[in-house]
Write a protein that holds these residues in place. Structure first.
Motif, PDB file in Angstrom:
ATOM      1  N   GLY A 166       0.832  -1.194   0.000  1.00  0.00           N
ATOM      2  CA  GLY A 166       0.000   0.000   0.000  1.00  0.00           C
ATOM      3  C   GLY A 166       0.867   1.245   0.000  1.00  0.00           C
ATOM      4  N   ARG A 167       0.194   2.372  -0.032  1.00  0.00           N
ATOM      5  CA  ARG A 167       0.879   3.662   0.080  1.00  0.00           C
ATOM      6  C   ARG A 167       0.581   4.218   1.451  1.00  0.00           C
ATOM      7  NH1 ARG A 167       0.408   6.957  -5.618  1.00  0.00           N
ATOM      8  NH2 ARG A 167       1.216   5.308  -6.976  1.00  0.00           N
ATOM      9  N   TYR A 168       1.600   4.800   2.080  1.00  0.00           N
ATOM     10  CA  TYR A 168       1.453   5.244   3.458  1.00  0.00           C
ATOM     11  C   TYR A 168       1.970   6.668   3.630  1.00  0.00           C
ATOM     12  CZ  TYR A 168       0.682   0.301   4.403  1.00  0.00           C
ATOM     13  OH  TYR A 168       0.172  -0.968   4.407  1.00  0.00           O
ATOM     14  N   LEU A 169       1.231   7.425   4.421  1.00  0.00           N
ATOM     15  CA  LEU A 169       1.659   8.747   4.860  1.00  0.00           C
ATOM     16  C   LEU A 169       2.022   8.610   6.335  1.00  0.00           C
ATOM     17  CD1 LEU A 169       0.049  12.159   4.074  1.00  0.00           C
ATOM     18  CD2 LEU A 169       0.560  11.559   6.434  1.00  0.00           C
ATOM     19  N   LEU A 170       3.294   8.765   6.631  1.00  0.00           N
ATOM     20  CA  LEU A 170       3.793   8.577   7.993  1.00  0.00           C
ATOM     21  C   LEU A 170       3.978   9.921   8.693  1.00  0.00           C
ATOM     22  CD1 LEU A 170       6.593   5.917   7.322  1.00  0.00           C
ATOM     23  CD2 LEU A 170       4.181   5.523   7.837  1.00  0.00           C
ATOM     24  N   THR A 171       3.611   9.975   9.966  1.00  0.00           N
ATOM     25  CA  THR A 171       3.851  11.160  10.790  1.00  0.00           C
ATOM     26  C   THR A 171       4.291  10.714  12.180  1.00  0.00           C
ATOM     27  OG1 THR A 171       1.508  11.249  11.406  1.00  0.00           O
ATOM     28  CG2 THR A 171       2.226  12.692   9.603  1.00  0.00           C
ATOM     29  N   ALA A 172       4.925  11.627  12.894  1.00  0.00           N
ATOM     30  CA  ALA A 172       5.304  11.399  14.284  1.00  0.00           C
ATOM     31  C   ALA A 172       4.718  12.515  15.129  1.00  0.00           C
ATOM     32  CB  ALA A 172       6.829  11.367  14.432  1.00  0.00           C
ATOM     33  N   VAL A 173       4.180  12.160  16.290  1.00  0.00           N
ATOM     34  CA  VAL A 173       3.585  13.133  17.209  1.00  0.00           C
ATOM     35  C   VAL A 173       4.382  13.102  18.506  1.00  0.00           C
ATOM     36  CG1 VAL A 173       1.532  13.802  18.501  1.00  0.00           C
ATOM     37  CG2 VAL A 173       1.291  12.857  16.193  1.00  0.00           C
ATOM     38  N   ALA A 174       4.942  14.259  18.886  1.00  0.00           N
ATOM     39  CA  ALA A 174       5.740  14.377  20.104  1.00  0.00           C
ATOM     40  C   ALA A 174       4.925  15.072  21.186  1.00  0.00           C
ATOM     41  CB  ALA A 174       7.024  15.164  19.833  1.00  0.00           C
ATOM     42  N   THR A 175       4.980  14.542  22.396  1.00  0.00           N
ATOM     43  CA  THR A 175       4.305  15.133  23.557  1.00  0.00           C
ATOM     44  C   THR A 175       5.351  15.486  24.599  1.00  0.00           C
ATOM     45  OG1 THR A 175       2.352  13.744  23.145  1.00  0.00           O
ATOM     46  CG2 THR A 175       2.514  14.811  25.300  1.00  0.00           C
ATOM     47  N   ASP A 176       5.372  16.751  25.054  1.00  0.00           N
ATOM     48  CA  ASP A 176       6.400  17.160  26.008  1.00  0.00           C
ATOM     49  C   ASP A 176       5.972  16.861  27.444  1.00  0.00           C
ATOM     50  OD1 ASP A 176       4.713  19.215  26.865  1.00  0.00           O
ATOM     51  OD2 ASP A 176       5.893  20.823  25.971  1.00  0.00           O
ATOM     52  N   ASN A 177       6.843  17.201  28.393  1.00  0.00           N
ATOM     53  CA  ASN A 177       6.606  16.862  29.796  1.00  0.00           C
ATOM     54  C   ASN A 177       5.469  17.653  30.416  1.00  0.00           C
ATOM     55  OD1 ASN A 177       8.660  18.996  29.397  1.00  0.00           O
ATOM     56  ND2 ASN A 177       8.595  19.173  31.617  1.00  0.00           N
ATOM     57  N   GLN A 178       4.954  18.692  29.712  1.00  0.00           N
ATOM     58  CA  GLN A 178       3.798  19.426  30.213  1.00  0.00           C
ATOM     59  C   GLN A 178       2.542  19.164  29.381  1.00  0.00           C
ATOM     60  OE1 GLN A 178       4.458  23.497  31.675  1.00  0.00           O
ATOM     61  NE2 GLN A 178       6.611  23.286  31.091  1.00  0.00           N
ATOM     62  N   GLY A 179       2.629  18.211  28.447  1.00  0.00           N
ATOM     63  CA  GLY A 179       1.437  17.778  27.731  1.00  0.00           C
ATOM     64  C   GLY A 179       1.194  18.425  26.384  1.00  0.00           C
ATOM     65  N   LEU A 180       2.043  19.373  25.963  1.00  0.00           N
ATOM     66  CA  LEU A 180       1.855  19.968  24.636  1.00  0.00           C
ATOM     67  C   LEU A 180       2.360  19.015  23.554  1.00  0.00           C
ATOM     68  CD1 LEU A 180       2.661  23.799  24.689  1.00  0.00           C
ATOM     69  CD2 LEU A 180       0.487  22.673  24.268  1.00  0.00           C
ATOM     70  N   ARG A 181       1.664  19.028  22.395  1.00  0.00           N
ATOM     71  CA  ARG A 181       1.981  18.100  21.318  1.00  0.00           C
ATOM     72  C   ARG A 181       2.330  18.849  20.027  1.00  0.00           C
ATOM     73  NH1 ARG A 181      -3.072  14.420  20.589  1.00  0.00           N
ATOM     74  NH2 ARG A 181      -1.585  12.918  19.695  1.00  0.00           N
ATOM     75  N   SER A 182       3.165  18.200  19.204  1.00  0.00           N
ATOM     76  CA  SER A 182       3.497  18.700  17.870  1.00  0.00           C
ATOM     77  C   SER A 182       3.542  17.528  16.910  1.00  0.00           C
ATOM     78  CB  SER A 182       4.847  19.418  17.856  1.00  0.00           C
ATOM     79  OG  SER A 182       4.780  20.639  18.574  1.00  0.00           O
ATOM     80  N   VAL A 183       3.207  17.818  15.630  1.00  0.00           N
ATOM     81  CA  VAL A 183       3.181  16.785  14.596  1.00  0.00           C
ATOM     82  C   VAL A 183       4.276  17.077  13.575  1.00  0.00           C
ATOM     83  CG1 VAL A 183       1.774  15.605  12.865  1.00  0.00           C
ATOM     84  CG2 VAL A 183       0.695  16.545  14.926  1.00  0.00           C
ATOM     85  N   SER A 184       4.983  16.051  13.154  1.00  0.00           N
ATOM     86  CA  SER A 184       6.050  16.206  12.170  1.00  0.00           C
ATOM     87  C   SER A 184       5.482  16.443  10.781  1.00  0.00           C
ATOM     88  CB  SER A 184       6.913  14.933  12.145  1.00  0.00           C
ATOM     89  OG  SER A 184       6.181  13.869  11.553  1.00  0.00           O
ATOM     90  N   GLU A 185       6.349  16.879   9.872  1.00  0.00           N
ATOM     91  CA  GLU A 185       6.001  16.905   8.458  1.00  0.00           C
ATOM     92  C   GLU A 185       5.804  15.472   7.976  1.00  0.00           C
ATOM     93  OE1 GLU A 185       5.511  19.470   6.264  1.00  0.00           O
ATOM     94  OE2 GLU A 185       5.563  20.755   8.045  1.00  0.00           O
ATOM     95  N   PRO A 186       4.856  15.229   7.055  1.00  0.00           N
ATOM     96  CA  PRO A 186       4.601  13.849   6.628  1.00  0.00           C
ATOM     97  C   PRO A 186       5.703  13.302   5.729  1.00  0.00           C
ATOM     98  CG  PRO A 186       3.233  15.369   5.384  1.00  0.00           C
ATOM     99  CD  PRO A 186       3.929  16.189   6.434  1.00  0.00           C
ATOM    100  N   VAL A 187       5.839  11.986   5.764  1.00  0.00           N
ATOM    101  CA  VAL A 187       6.743  11.255   4.883  1.00  0.00           C
ATOM    102  C   VAL A 187       5.914  10.233   4.117  1.00  0.00           C
ATOM    103  CG1 VAL A 187       8.638   9.589   4.807  1.00  0.00           C
ATOM    104  CG2 VAL A 187       8.800  11.586   6.296  1.00  0.00           C
ATOM    105  N   HIS A 188       6.042  10.244   2.779  1.00  0.00           N
ATOM    106  CA  HIS A 188       5.287   9.325   1.934  1.00  0.00           C
ATOM    107  C   HIS A 188       6.171   8.147   1.543  1.00  0.00           C
ATOM    108  CE1 HIS A 188       1.958  12.228   1.202  1.00  0.00           C
ATOM    109  NE2 HIS A 188       2.919  13.118   1.345  1.00  0.00           N
ATOM    110  N   ILE A 189       5.658   6.932   1.730  1.00  0.00           N
ATOM    111  CA  ILE A 189       6.370   5.733   1.303  1.00  0.00           C
ATOM    112  C   ILE A 189       5.413   4.825   0.546  1.00  0.00           C
ATOM    113  CG2 ILE A 189       7.975   5.847   3.254  1.00  0.00           C
ATOM    114  CD1 ILE A 189       6.458   3.402   4.417  1.00  0.00           C
ATOM    115  N   ALA A 190       5.977   3.895  -0.214  1.00  0.00           N
ATOM    116  CA  ALA A 190       5.176   2.896  -0.924  1.00  0.00           C
ATOM    117  C   ALA A 190       5.679   1.507  -0.544  1.00  0.00           C
ATOM    118  CB  ALA A 190       5.268   3.099  -2.428  1.00  0.00           C
TER     119      ALA A 190
END
Length: 310
Positions: A166-190
């Motif tokens: 399949g084709r996949y859009l991968l992302t990573a979500v980071a959560t800091d020690n106070q609970g705030l979150r950020s999402v990475s730029e996507p990476v496309h793979i096949a």
């Protein structure tokens, strides 16, 4: 009476109660205090400094000297700190997927190594979650007895096992020690099934072209089209032409197809400039791979001869 000058990052009369620039040592005493009284301004400012430097006095050259005269000895300078009591708002962490790379191709059933790098400017990242097409595929948590200093790079890794085609859009979500979150730029793979159609990708091998001078030959730019899978047969790949430069006017016309020869993994598309002796700004050529066209009066059974990767 002893004179002094004020310096430092804190402002006299704004960050602390105003000082006059002089201090009187009482008769019979060896010293006198200069007191820094901070003003609470409800602003987030961080730690500020107050520097006091004793100022020499111009005394007349008489003997005996005047009781008001003094010499400045060492140390003649002192530093104090004003620490802020206002809380800095928590800043979001930063995260980037470093493996796999955008456009990578794998065979079905492969174990894919996932790697993300995260930093939190005012704390540390306690949780990293990996997602594929919006679904969580794993997470890595970190707990510390002694947390790392703010801003330190943290690496999170996991193995994504037995990935189906399949084709996949991968992302990573980071959560800091106070609970705030950020999402990475996507990476496309096949991920392709064994024996399935090849995956084709395009890269600018040499992205800079130039028209020739009065006696010079033009310098071409080159795109390379790559394929996966078997190389037993030639493969014709279709592409669209875009950009600010005009096909057939600013460079020799491109026909929209390139053939990767049998036995080769890649084919080359040359962009050869046409010298028009006109002053022009920097222009661009953008090539985008597309699926092969299907003729309306032809019934095509089976799958496409190739799949376009990212």
């Amino acid at each position: 009476e002893v004179a002094y000058e004020l310096g430092g990052s804190a402002v006299n009369g704004e960050d602390y109660q105003r000082l006059t620039g002089t201090v009187v040592i009482p008769a019979g005493e060896w010293s006198a205090p200069v007191v820094i009284r901070p003003i609470d301004d409800n602003l987030v400012e961080g730690t500020e400094t107050v520097v006091i430097e004793l100022a020499p006095m111009g005394c007349p050259a008489i003997w005996p000297p005047s009781p008001a005269c003094y010499d400045v000895g060492e140390p003649d300078r002192a530093l104090a700190y004003i620490r802020d009591n206002d809380v800095t708002p928590n800043q979001r962490p930063k995260v980037a997927l470093t493996s796999p790379m955008n456009g990578d191709v794998f065979e079905a059933g492969a174990d894919i190594h996932l790697r993300a790098v995260a930093r939190d400017p005012d704390g540390w990242v306690r949780l990293l979650q990996f997602f594929a097409n919006g679904d969580k595929i794993g997470e890595v948590a970190m707990e510390f007895i002694q947390p790392p200093p703010p801003g330190e790079e943290q690496v999170f890794e996991m193995k994504w096992e037995g990935v189906p085609a399949g084709r996949y859009l991968l992302t990573a979500v980071a959560t800091d020690n106070q609970g705030l979150r950020s999402v990475s730029e996507p990476v496309h793979i096949a991920v392709t099934r064994p024996g399935g159609p090849p995956v084709v990708t395009i890269h600018a091998r040499d992205p800079h072209a130039r028209e020739g001078g009065p006696n010079g030959e033009p310098n071409s730019a080159f795109f390379r089209v790559k394929r996966t899978g078997s190389t037993d047969e030639p493969l014709t790949v279709h592409y669209l032409v875009d950009g600010t430069a005009t096909n057939g006017e600013d460079y020799e016309e491109l026909g929209g197809v390139v053939t990767i020869p049998a036995g080769r993994r890649s084919g080359v598309i040359e962009v050869r400039p046409i010298n028009d002796d006109l002053p022009e700004r920097l222009e661009t050529v953008v090539l985008k791979l597309v699926e092969p066209p299907v003729l309306a009066n032809v019934s095509i059974l089976g799958e496409s001869p190739y799949v376009v990767g990212r």
